[in-house]
Design an enzyme around this catalytic site. Structure first.
Site, PDB file in Angstrom:
ATOM      1  N   TYR A 234       0.819  -1.208   0.000  1.00  0.00           N
ATOM      2  CA  TYR A 234       0.000   0.000   0.000  1.00  0.00           C
ATOM      3  C   TYR A 234       0.853   1.259   0.000  1.00  0.00           C
ATOM      4  CZ  TYR A 234       1.307   0.557   4.879  1.00  0.00           C
ATOM      5  OH  TYR A 234       2.039   0.722   6.029  1.00  0.00           O
TER       6      TYR A 234
ATOM      7  N   ILE B 150      -8.194   0.929  10.333  1.00  0.00           N
ATOM      8  CA  ILE B 150      -9.213   1.972  10.304  1.00  0.00           C
ATOM      9  C   ILE B 150     -10.455   1.458   9.569  1.00  0.00           C
ATOM     10  CG2 ILE B 150      -7.594   3.892  10.496  1.00  0.00           C
ATOM     11  CD1 ILE B 150      -7.789   4.273   7.488  1.00  0.00           C
TER      12      ILE B 150
ATOM     13  N   PHE C 233      -5.523   6.005  -0.283  1.00  0.00           N
ATOM     14  CA  PHE C 233      -4.646   4.830  -0.272  1.00  0.00           C
ATOM     15  C   PHE C 233      -4.729   4.082  -1.604  1.00  0.00           C
ATOM     16  CE2 PHE C 233      -5.086   5.193   4.367  1.00  0.00           C
ATOM     17  CZ  PHE C 233      -3.804   4.898   4.799  1.00  0.00           C
TER      18      PHE C 233
ATOM     19  N   PHE D  12       2.521   9.792   3.469  1.00  0.00           N
ATOM     20  CA  PHE D  12       2.848   9.594   4.883  1.00  0.00           C
ATOM     21  C   PHE D  12       3.257   8.162   5.201  1.00  0.00           C
ATOM     22  CE2 PHE D  12      -1.778   9.347   4.385  1.00  0.00           C
ATOM     23  CZ  PHE D  12      -2.037   8.076   4.876  1.00  0.00           C
ATOM     24  N   ASP D  13       3.038   7.231   4.262  1.00  0.00           N
ATOM     25  CA  ASP D  13       3.431   5.843   4.525  1.00  0.00           C
ATOM     26  C   ASP D  13       3.430   5.064   3.221  1.00  0.00           C
ATOM     27  OD1 ASP D  13       4.203   3.598   5.869  1.00  0.00           O
ATOM     28  OD2 ASP D  13       2.270   3.212   6.840  1.00  0.00           O
TER      29      ASP D  13
ATOM     30  N   TYR E  61      -9.022   8.379  10.917  1.00  0.00           N
ATOM     31  CA  TYR E  61      -8.661   8.602  12.322  1.00  0.00           C
ATOM     32  C   TYR E  61      -9.552   9.635  13.009  1.00  0.00           C
ATOM     33  CZ  TYR E  61      -4.550   5.891  11.076  1.00  0.00           C
ATOM     34  OH  TYR E  61      -3.712   4.889  10.635  1.00  0.00           O
TER      35      TYR E  61
END
Length: 232
Positions: free
Chosen positions: A151, A179, A222, A161-162, A205
């Site tokens: 991902y 989530i 995502f 961010f990731d 979140y």
């Protein structure tokens, strides 16, 4: 003629009203700090107030604040139980945070509304939006399954961010331990599928920030690739 003469005399003899002097405000006497307890008490107030102000609070009902402090120190029965107290504090800070992030929330809402007009964008009743980049084959995972995924996650402005791709290591996760947007989205996929998810903040979140990279009330985007279903 007479009225004019009379007016002239009146005008000449009319006196200006006396100017009222503003009342003199008495200076507020500084608080006397005689003992160490006095100084510490004031310091507690400054510390508490500064901390609350830093977190966005602008004012409080100071009379009730003092009553609450006295009730705690003197062992009185509180006007609110612990559950109601925590709810009141949580609700107040939720409002403060929403006001702070109102422009961001509005921008993301506008984006999601416009995104639905794209021909390849699908949505679910919860508000999750997605694009099927690559369809998969086979059974879909359930909420209690464990899956292996690759991902990449970004914010609306494109900031990443990731990414498991960058780490060159797929992630093994339980479908129901992520989530809500992921839990729902993964159950739409079959092994080999790659989807792009647009996850509203309430399915991500929520009002919480996650570290320094994900602000509160953030919609998350995502790209997720389901490699395989590991089982229960």
């Amino acid at each position: 003629m007479i009225p004019f003469c009379g007016y002239a005399v009146t005008a000449q003899t009319k006196r200006k009203p006396a100017t009222k002097k503003a009342p003199v405000k008495s200076a507020v006497a500084p608080a006397k700090m005689i003992s160490l307890a006095d100084s510490a008490s004031y310091a507690f107030g400054i510390s508490m107030g500064s901390g609350l102000k830093t977190n966005g609070l602008k004012t409080l009902n100071y009379d009730l604040l003092i009553k609450g402090l006295k009730a705690a120190f003197q062992g009185q029965t509180p006007l609110l139980n612990e559950q109601a107290s925590q709810k009141a504090i949580g609700d107040l800070f939720k409002i403060i945070t929403m006001e702070k992030y109102a422009p961001q929330i509005a921008k993301e809402k506008s984006f999601l509304e416009g995104n639905l007009k794209q021909i390849n964008v699908r949505n679910t009743p919860s508000g999750l939006q997605y694009i099927v980049i690559t369809p998969g084959e086979g059974p879909k995972p359930t909420a209690t399954d464990n899956v292996l995924v690759n991902y990449k996650g970004t914010l609306l402005d494109g900031k990443q961010f990731d990414s498991s791709y960058d780490r060159k290591e797929p992630l093994s996760i339980a479908v129901n331990r992520v989530i809500p947007g992921w839990t729902e989205g993964l159950q739409l996929m079959s092994p080999g599928a790659k989807y792009k998810f647009f996850i509203p903040y309430n399915l991500a979140y929520g009002e919480r920030a996650m570290g320094k990279d994900i602000p509160a009330y953030s919609m998350l985007i995502f790209e997720v690739e389901l490699l395989k279903i590991n089982g229960k």
